[in-house]
Design a protein around this motif. Structure first.
Motif, PDB file in Angstrom:
ATOM      1  N   ALA A 376      39.728  25.752  30.683  1.00 33.31           N
ATOM      2  CA  ALA A 376      40.578  26.308  31.735  1.00 33.31           C
ATOM      3  C   ALA A 376      41.548  25.263  32.242  1.00 33.31           C
ATOM      4  N   GLU A 377      42.666  25.749  32.766  1.00 36.78           N
ATOM      5  CA  GLU A 377      43.705  24.860  33.262  1.00 36.78           C
ATOM      6  C   GLU A 377      44.122  25.270  34.670  1.00 36.78           C
ATOM      7  N   ILE A 378      44.846  24.390  35.333  1.00 38.26           N
ATOM      8  CA  ILE A 378      45.376  24.701  36.655  1.00 38.26           C
ATOM      9  C   ILE A 378      46.249  25.951  36.559  1.00 38.26           C
ATOM     10  N   GLY A 379      46.030  26.881  37.472  1.00 36.79           N
ATOM     11  CA  GLY A 379      46.761  28.146  37.474  1.00 36.79           C
ATOM     12  C   GLY A 379      45.969  29.307  36.903  1.00 36.79           C
ATOM     13  N   ASP A 380      44.893  29.012  36.133  1.00 34.35           N
ATOM     14  CA  ASP A 380      44.065  30.093  35.595  1.00 34.35           C
ATOM     15  C   ASP A 380      43.293  30.792  36.722  1.00 34.35           C
ATOM     16  N   LEU A 381      42.844  32.000  36.411  1.00 36.24           N
ATOM     17  CA  LEU A 381      42.180  32.847  37.401  1.00 36.24           C
ATOM     18  C   LEU A 381      40.676  32.901  37.142  1.00 36.24           C
ATOM     19  N   VAL A 382      39.904  32.456  38.130  1.00 34.14           N
ATOM     20  CA  VAL A 382      38.447  32.526  38.062  1.00 34.14           C
ATOM     21  C   VAL A 382      37.995  33.860  38.653  1.00 34.14           C
ATOM     22  N   VAL A 383      37.097  34.535  37.938  1.00 36.73           N
ATOM     23  CA  VAL A 383      36.588  35.831  38.375  1.00 36.73           C
ATOM     24  C   VAL A 383      35.088  35.726  38.614  1.00 36.73           C
ATOM     25  N   VAL A 384      34.643  36.166  39.772  1.00 38.24           N
ATOM     26  CA  VAL A 384      33.214  36.287  40.070  1.00 38.24           C
ATOM     27  C   VAL A 384      32.878  37.774  40.039  1.00 38.24           C
ATOM     28  N   PHE A 385      32.009  38.156  39.101  1.00 36.55           N
ATOM     29  CA  PHE A 385      31.620  39.558  38.975  1.00 36.55           C
ATOM     30  C   PHE A 385      30.528  39.921  39.987  1.00 36.55           C
ATOM     31  N   GLN A 386      30.132  41.184  39.976  1.00 36.17           N
ATOM     32  CA  GLN A 386      29.093  41.711  40.880  1.00 36.17           C
ATOM     33  C   GLN A 386      29.454  41.407  42.332  1.00 36.17           C
ATOM     34  N   SER A 387      30.726  41.577  42.669  1.00 37.99           N
ATOM     35  CA  SER A 387      31.219  41.173  43.992  1.00 37.99           C
ATOM     36  C   SER A 387      31.648  42.345  44.863  1.00 37.99           C
ATOM     37  N   GLY A 388      31.232  43.562  44.497  1.00 37.10           N
ATOM     38  CA  GLY A 388      31.639  44.715  45.288  1.00 37.10           C
ATOM     39  C   GLY A 388      30.813  44.935  46.532  1.00 37.10           C
ATOM     40  N   ALA A 389      29.692  44.228  46.657  1.00 37.98           N
ATOM     41  CA  ALA A 389      28.811  44.400  47.819  1.00 37.98           C
ATOM     42  C   ALA A 389      28.475  43.050  48.426  1.00 37.98           C
ATOM     43  N   TYR A 390      28.414  43.012  49.751  1.00 36.99           N
ATOM     44  CA  TYR A 390      28.025  41.807  50.491  1.00 36.99           C
ATOM     45  C   TYR A 390      28.854  40.602  50.044  1.00 36.99           C
ATOM     46  N   GLY A 391      30.163  40.806  50.013  1.00 31.38           N
ATOM     47  CA  GLY A 391      31.087  39.745  49.644  1.00 31.38           C
ATOM     48  C   GLY A 391      31.877  39.263  50.841  1.00 31.38           C
TER      49      GLY A 391
END
Length: 410
Positions: A376-391
């Motif tokens: 990964a490089e600067i500017g890339d997008l990190v995604v955390v899944f299972q984040s629809g509840a208690y986020g």
């Protein structure tokens, strides 16, 4: 150095040309539309699909309620209100959001200890069902109802004399701040009758985040037994028995999805007798995390990449102040990684282990520890899944005064 791989991360979201797709929109394009990172994105198609799949699996007689505490974003609640039979709120603010959806007040319930007098007044005036959490709350509701000249609708939240085994968070059994101990409920029912309140029924909830169907089946059996026993002492016929939820979703490697088959089979077997003995009362399953958890992601952008003594750190503009649970500080005893991916490099080969961290001045600000991820490089997008509840709403967003994230429903 051990790395964990998010083997179940991208199951519900499609990938096109190495980009995650949310609501039919590739992630880079969605990020451009939102105009900033970090943000939460919820996919309405996945929300709808989860409810449809649940209804197809469970007996048709089951009524399905959405516990708004899992995700109270008004747009999400509005969407869910068109799919479920009722809503459960945990505060006066959530109550106002629920009423704005057009859901019938009789199909809205209010649970939680320590409800304030203003909240109770709003609930009584709106005509929703108040789940009583204590004898004090019972007397308070009766007094407010008399002052308003209204007959409050009440149900008794019961702290059962059993637990939901293998649950991530035990909400019943033993001493608890939730509900009225089962052995004290008969006296409470007598008092409800003496006060002339509109008795609706019982809410019996023993635990949450459970992935073992056999544990949920056992809890349902014990809940039906307790509900029938208490109904025999009720001041009027039971209109509804809320048997809670507890259905979990997989977060960590090695966890399997909940098998609804045994749960549905057991309910189909038990419901005819239970409903007959309760005079046709509604049987409600109330779910939050299970309905919305897997339909949401949290997205942040890499702002720096550094190597410290041979280990790579991907520094992002997000962190525990936006997503406390993903940081491992929301009740985890042993910290485990949520499924994490580089959302614009899906399908690329993994590189060396890296840790995903945020901008806060604490080592607790950790979204992914020693994970195998694509280069990964600067500017890339990190995604955390299972984040629809208690986020978002379960996080300390004011910590260190960083900007708050945006939420979108797509």
């Amino acid at each position: 150095m051990t790395a964990s791989k998010p083997t179940h991360a991208p199951i519900l979201f499609p990938v096109v040309d190495q980009s995650l797709v949310i609501g039919g929109i590739p992630l880079p394009r969605l990020a451009a539309r939102v105009g900033q990172t970090p943000f939460y994105a919820y996919d309405r198609r996945l929300l709808t699909a989860r409810v449809q799949a649940l209804r197809a699996a469970l007996p048709a007689e089951i009524e399905l309620h959405y516990a708004m505490k899992a995700n109270p974003m008004p747009a999400v609640v509005q969407h869910m209100a068109g799919l479920v039979d009722g809503l459960d709120v945990a505060s006066g603010r959530e109550l106002r959001v629920a009423l704005d959806t057009g859901m019938l007040p009789a199909n809205i319930s209010f649970a939680g200890p320590g409800k304030g007098e203003q909240e109770l007044t709003q609930a009584i005036a709106a005509g929703i069902v108040i789940n009583l959490e204590s004898e004090t709350e019972l007397e308070r509701v009766a007094t407010l109802g008399h002052t308003l000249g209204l007959r409050p609708k009440v149900a008794v939240r019961v702290n059962p004399d059993f637990e939901l085994k293998s649950s991530g968070m035990k909400m019943g059994g033993g001493p608890k701040q939730f509900g009225i101990d089962a052995e004290r409920v008969p006296a409470v029912l007598t008092r409800i009758g003496a006060l002339g309140l509109d008795f609706e029924g019982f809410h019996i909830f023993s635990g949450s985040q459970n992935l073992k169907p056999e544990s949920i089946v056992e809890a349902h059996d014990l809940t039906f037994e307790l509900g029938l026993r208490l109904a025999a002492q009720a001041p009027s016929p039971v209109k509804a028995l809320n048997i809670g939820g507890g259905f979990g979703i997989p977060y960590f490697p090695g966890e399997n999805r909940l098998d609804l088959g045994p749960i549905a089979d057991n309910l189909a077997q038990k419901l005819p007798d239970v409903k007959a003995r309760l005079g046709g009362a509604a049987i409600i399953i109330e779910l939050g995390r299970y309905l919305v958890g897997e339909a949401g992601i949290y997205v942040c952008r890499i702002t720096d990449k550094k190597v410290s003594r041979g280990h790579t750190y991907l520094v992002t503009d997000g962190g525990l102040h936006h997503h406390l649970s993903a940081s491992g500080n929301f009740g985890q005893v042993i910290r485990k990684n949520y499924p994490v991916a580089i959302g614009n490099r899906m399908g690329q080969d993994d590189a060396a282990p890296a840790s995903v961290v945020g901008p806060l001045c604490t080592p607790l600000d950790l979204l992914g520890d020693k994970m195998t991820l694509p280069e990964a490089e600067i500017g890339d997008l990190v995604v955390v899944f299972q984040s629809g509840a208690y986020g978002y709403t379960a996080s300390p967003t004011r910590f260190l005064s960083h900007a708050e994230p945006i939420e979108v429903l797509v």
